[in-house]
Scaffold this motif. Structure first.
Motif, mmCIF file in Angstrom:
data_model
loop_
_atom_site.group_PDB
_atom_site.id
_atom_site.type_symbol
_atom_site.label_atom_id
_atom_site.label_comp_id
_atom_site.label_asym_id
_atom_site.label_seq_id
_atom_site.Cartn_x
_atom_site.Cartn_y
_atom_site.Cartn_z
ATOM 1 N N LEU A 68 0.827 -1.228 -0.104
ATOM 2 C CA LEU A 68 0.087 0.041 0.004
ATOM 3 C C LEU A 68 0.862 1.290 0.011
ATOM 4 O O LEU A 68 0.300 2.372 -0.205
ATOM 5 N N GLU B 278 -9.194 -3.111 -2.964
ATOM 6 C CA GLU B 278 -9.683 -2.251 -3.998
ATOM 7 C C GLU B 278 -10.908 -2.388 -4.532
ATOM 8 O O GLU B 278 -11.508 -1.279 -4.704
ATOM 9 N N TYR C 185 0.326 3.382 -2.726
ATOM 10 C CA TYR C 185 -1.088 3.935 -3.236
ATOM 11 C C TYR C 185 -1.046 5.456 -2.852
ATOM 12 O O TYR C 185 -1.384 5.597 -1.626
#
Length: 309
Positions: free
Chosen positions: A23, A303, A26
């Motif tokens: 992550l 997601e 992201y």
């Protein structure tokens, strides 16, 4: 637009670390963790989970139940990577490819239970065949699986990589009491009416799984040919981003399966091996126990949930 806050509770375990690393790339998410001195502080953990949009629990079962019980903010959505809620009817099971509606269910869910590593392979093989009637619900499943030692968590890594690693066995079969915690999960989500045998093992490699299930011709649906098992799986997963089914021609010339083959990926590779003269079939799954078997599945579910919000 405010970036979604994702709280990882248990970010220092094997699964939590993998999720945190994934992550980090992201940029549209706010990743929240607790400093070491606050990780066992119930008040701080409760505050963190109620202030986030998505909580990913990478905790022992008891701690995961406590974390869920501490949620009072109705907007919080949870992915539980423990085995605490995998057979609970009010939780959505986080195996997106198990049927054509599961991804949509995950996308709208408040509570998602991340599948266990071994069950991912077993359910991935059995569920489509049971639903198609190629195997009966009372099929006497005997499931063998070997995982890398990281499947045991920090204890496994210490056993094989720590100061006392030298005496660690090359292979250790466990679960000999036939009461492994994954058995109810496999039975429920595959659709088996009878309790399966499950024989797990750890090998002297860090990560990766190879799982196998043998099938005799007499257990295949009446009039069906062994090749139909492969066709059923191929049809079920056709177009899937993460699950692939090895062509039969490729399987027939393959000499061995390496459990480490898909390490570092989120893919699950299924295969069907047959012996035409005897009618025996071997169903197999290879995947990374820290990928599709844990962290990869959690990120995939996150997601879906964000896209469905």
């Amino acid at each position: 637009m405010q970036r979604p806050r994702v709280f990882i509770d248990g970010d220092q375990g094997t699964t939590g670390l993998q999720i945190l690393q994934r992550l980090a790339a992201y940029r549209d998410l706010q990743i929240v963790t607790l400093p070491a001195e606050h990780r066992k502080d119930r008040q701080r953990r409760a505050a963190a989970i109620n202030e986030c949009d998505y909580a990913i629990l990478c905790l022992p079962d008891t701690a995961a139940r406590e974390a869920v019980a501490a949620i009072y903010n109705p907007a919080v959505r949870v992915i539980d990577a423990s085995s605490a809620h995998r057979t609970e009817s009010d939780w959505i099971y986080g195996f997106a490819e198990m049927d054509d509606q599961q991804a949509a269910r995950i996308a709208k869910a408040k509570q998602v239970s991340n599948p266990g590593c071994y069950p991912t392979g077993a359910i991935g093989l059995l569920r489509p065949l049971l639903r198609a009637g190629l195997l009966a619900a009372d099929f006497p499943a005997v499931i063998h699986a070997v995982s890398g030692y990281s499947g045991k968590g920090r204890a496994g890594i210490e056993e094989y990589e720590g100061e006392q690693a030298a005496p660690a066995p090359a292979l250790q079969v466990y679960g000999l009491g036939l009461a492994h915690k994954h058995v109810p999960e496999i039975q429920l989500h595959s659709g088996l009416s009878e309790r399966p045998f499950f024989v797990p093992a750890y090998g002297a490699f860090r990560q990766g799984i190879v799982l196998s299930i043998g099938v005799h011709r007499r257990f295949i649906g009446e009039g069906a040919q062994t090749g139909q098992l492969h066709e059923c799986l191929a049809q079920h997963y056709r177009g899937s981003r993460y699950v692939e089914v090895m062509p039969m021609a490729e399987a027939r010339v393959l000499g061995h399966l390496d459990p480490r083959q898909l390490n570092g990926t989120d893919r699950l590779r299924l295969a069907v091996f047959d012996h035409p003269d005897s009618g025996q079939v071997l169903l197999t799954a290879v995947f990374d126990n820290l990928g599709k078997g844990a962290a990869g599945a959690a990120v995939q579910n996150l997601e879906l949930m964000i896209a469905g919000s």
